[in-house]
Design a protein around this motif. Structure first.
Motif, PDB file in Angstrom:
ATOM      1  N   ARG A 189       1.420   4.182  -3.363  1.00  0.00           N
ATOM      2  CA  ARG A 189       1.026   5.516  -2.828  1.00  0.00           C
ATOM      3  C   ARG A 189       2.458   6.308  -3.018  1.00  0.00           C
ATOM      4  O   ARG A 189       2.170   7.309  -3.565  1.00  0.00           O
ATOM      5  CB  ARG A 189       0.698   5.579  -1.284  1.00  0.00           C
ATOM      6  N   HIS A 204       0.929  -0.882  -0.108  1.00  0.00           N
ATOM      7  CA  HIS A 204      -0.059   0.037  -0.070  1.00  0.00           C
ATOM      8  C   HIS A 204       0.941   1.177  -0.024  1.00  0.00           C
ATOM      9  O   HIS A 204       0.720   2.116  -0.925  1.00  0.00           O
ATOM     10  CB  HIS A 204      -0.845  -0.020   1.221  1.00  0.00           C
ATOM     11  N   THR A 205       2.015   1.350   0.803  1.00  0.00           N
ATOM     12  CA  THR A 205       2.802   2.720   1.143  1.00  0.00           C
ATOM     13  C   THR A 205       3.632   2.645  -0.259  1.00  0.00           C
ATOM     14  O   THR A 205       3.730   3.849  -0.558  1.00  0.00           O
ATOM     15  CB  THR A 205       3.366   2.642   2.402  1.00  0.00           C
TER      16      THR A 205
END
Length: 555
Positions: free
Chosen positions: A63, A59-60
């Protein structure tokens, strides 16, 4: 200069450098609470990587990739794409998706000139070549390119990892001296704390252990691992990841430290299954090899089945199959392994030729056994580590025993025992001693055979090698009986030592399949031995052969 405790982004990077992963995570999350900056997302992704939090990691990273793109920073976006590709390999084993991210990184870097991200992309492509495709030629070229980028830009991590990759590739190809020089230099930089990233230390260490495992230089691996343990205690982190620990446990297995190896393997395998499932096979195959050496063949076979797809699983399955007496199936597995392993990868192919020597002897094919021995000897001569030379010498002993040249076999097994001993390989030394004792028995040197067999038994029992201990104990019992009645022992027998061994097992009531399993030969070979026994003794049945041999002292 701003106080890092006031700036959470700086505090996060400081914590990463110290190996304080939870502290880093908290700091980067605080930074993101103030501003959704891609640098904070990138830092948080590394904290998640070290903590094996795969969902948060993906996820990070993604992003961060998106944020760098929005800011018009192709270098930052490419850097994230490179590591996302690596994550898809390590955590999910999704090679196609990983390739897509590498292609994305390559396009983003076009027109930027030479930047560090070019070197990291090259390194990851080299890692695929050496770790997954087993293609040392490609890995050697890519490692050299990455090292050159590192030297040109002054990025020592790139330079040293690239050199380590070159070193592993050269060792795999049999260019030992040149490869080890590169690996030793890279490791010196790692333990000397010259590198900027902690993961670089683990990367280089893993490649050194891989190389030592392939060329069987376990003393070198132990020396460097001791240095790394010292560094790990100082930095308060476990320097090797599950994969490296699995390989190091393989080193411990060869050295006879089975209790420590088992603990490492079980822990590393659990960790890999939890955090990096695609790499769990690295632990499973080495645990399977430990179980095989312990004589727990059913467990070993199951572990090799679970690790299906790993090249060492094929080798392990072939070994178990051979020990169960099915030489023909073992040959098929070994030939499959050789087809799947590039010829340039000499040190990885060497164990297959060792097993083929024994397999072809069991099949009664002396020509193919000799050809396999010749290839093995060529590799051992090029590599020149004591353990590989010992394995080639042992294999030569097996070939000359099959030709009934017991005196030459005696010399070869004596040399193999000495080399295995100097290499701290107690399991192999026990096996060589058992074969030496059998040859001494065939030569009529009963007291010498008894002494060697007792040493084999003590060594096998000390490390927990149950099957080898049983073989040594059975041989000692036979030798004791022969020594107590030297007249019977000296009586002329028309049977070869192997035929006597087969007939003893017939006398114990074992079936042909059970005899094949006990002696690690095929059922076909057992049939041939029994036919020869009946012909030589001129008797009509197995029972008659046992009775005749017992009456005349042949057993």
């Amino acid at each position: 200069m701003q106080d890092p405790m006031v700036n959470p982004l700086s505090a996060g990077h400081s914590a990463l450098a110290r190996g304080e992963w939870e502290e880093a995570r908290v700091a980067f999350e605080e930074a993101l609470g103030r501003e959704q900056a891609p640098e904070a997302l990138e830092g948080l992704s590394w904290a998640c990587w070290w903590l094996n939090d795969a969902p948060a990691l993906f996820h990070t990273r993604q992003r961060a990739f998106q944020q760098f793109r929005k800011q018009g920073d192709p270098r930052g976006a490419a850097r994230m794409a490179i590591w996302i590709a690596s994550d898809y390999v390590d955590f999910r084993g999704q090679m196609a998706i990983a390739n897509g991210w590498r292609q994305r990184a390559r396009r983003l870097l076009q027109g930027l000139g030479v930047v560090p991200e070019h070197g990291w992309l090259i390194l990851h492509e080299g890692a695929i070549a050496i770790e997954i495709d087993n293609d040392p030629a490609v890995a050697r070229q890519l490692g050299a390119e990455a090292a050159e980028v590192g030297r040109r830009l002054g990025v020592i991590d790139l330079e040293m990892i690239g050199m380590a990759m070159q070193g592993l590739a050269l060792v795999s190809e049999g260019e030992i001296e040149e490869g080890i020089a590169l690996l030793d230099e890279a490791m010196t930089a790692a333990v000397g704390e010259e590198l900027e990233q902690l993961f670089s230390i683990g990367w280089i260490t893993c490649y050194l252990i891989y190389a030592c495992e392939r060329m069987r230089d376990f003393d070198r691996a132990a020396q460097w691992c001791q240095k790394m343990e010292e560094l790990a205690r100082r930095w308060r982190f476990r320097f090797w990841f599950g994969i490296c620990r699995a390989h190091y446990a393989g080193v411990l297995t060869w050295r006879g430290n089975w209790q420590e190896a088992e603990a490492e393997l079980e822990d590393a395998t659990r960790e890999l299954q939890r955090s990096r499932p695609p790499y769990a096979a690295e632990g499973l195959v080495r645990l399977g090899e430990l179980r095989r050496r312990q004589g727990r063949l059913d467990e070993a076979a199951e572990l090799f089945t679970q690790a299906e797809g790993h090249p060492l699983a094929l080798l392990g399955s072939a070994q178990v199959t051979l020990e169960r007496g099915d030489a023909r199936e073992a040959e098929a597995l070994l030939q499959k392994f050789l087809r799947q392993t590039p010829e340039e990868n000499k040190t990885l192919r060497a164990p297959a030729y060792e097993l083929l020597v024994r397999t072809y002897i069991a099949l009664g094919d002396s020509q193919q056994a000799s050809a396999s021995l010749e290839t093995l000897r060529d590799i051992a001569t090029a590599v020149r580590t004591q353990l590989l030379l010992a394995s080639a010498t042992f294999a030569e002993g097996m070939v000359v025993v099959a030709a009934a040249d017991y005196q030459t076999a005696c010399y070869r097994f004596e040399d193999a025992v000495d080399l295995f001993q100097r290499s701290n390989a107690p399991y192999e030394a026990s096996r060589a001693r058992i074969e030496l004792a059998n040859v001494l028995y065939a030569l009529g040197r009963l007291e010498a055979a008894q002494k060697v067999a007792r040493l084999a038994l003590d060594s096998a029992q000390s490390i927990g090698a149950l099957r080898e201990a049983e073989r040594a104990a059975a041989l000692l019992q036979q030798l004791s009986a022969a020594i107590q009645d030297p007249a019977r022992a000296a009586r002329s027998s028309p049977l070869t030592p192997r035929e006597v061994e087969v007939l003893r097992l017939v006398a114990q009531g074992l079936s042909d399949k059970e005899i094949a399993t006990r002696l690690t030969i095929s059922e076909h070979t057992v049939h041939r031995h029994i036919a020869n026994i009946l012909t030589k003794l001129d008797v009509p049945s197995r029972a008659a052969a046992v009775a005749f041999a017992a009456q005349n002292g042949y057993l």
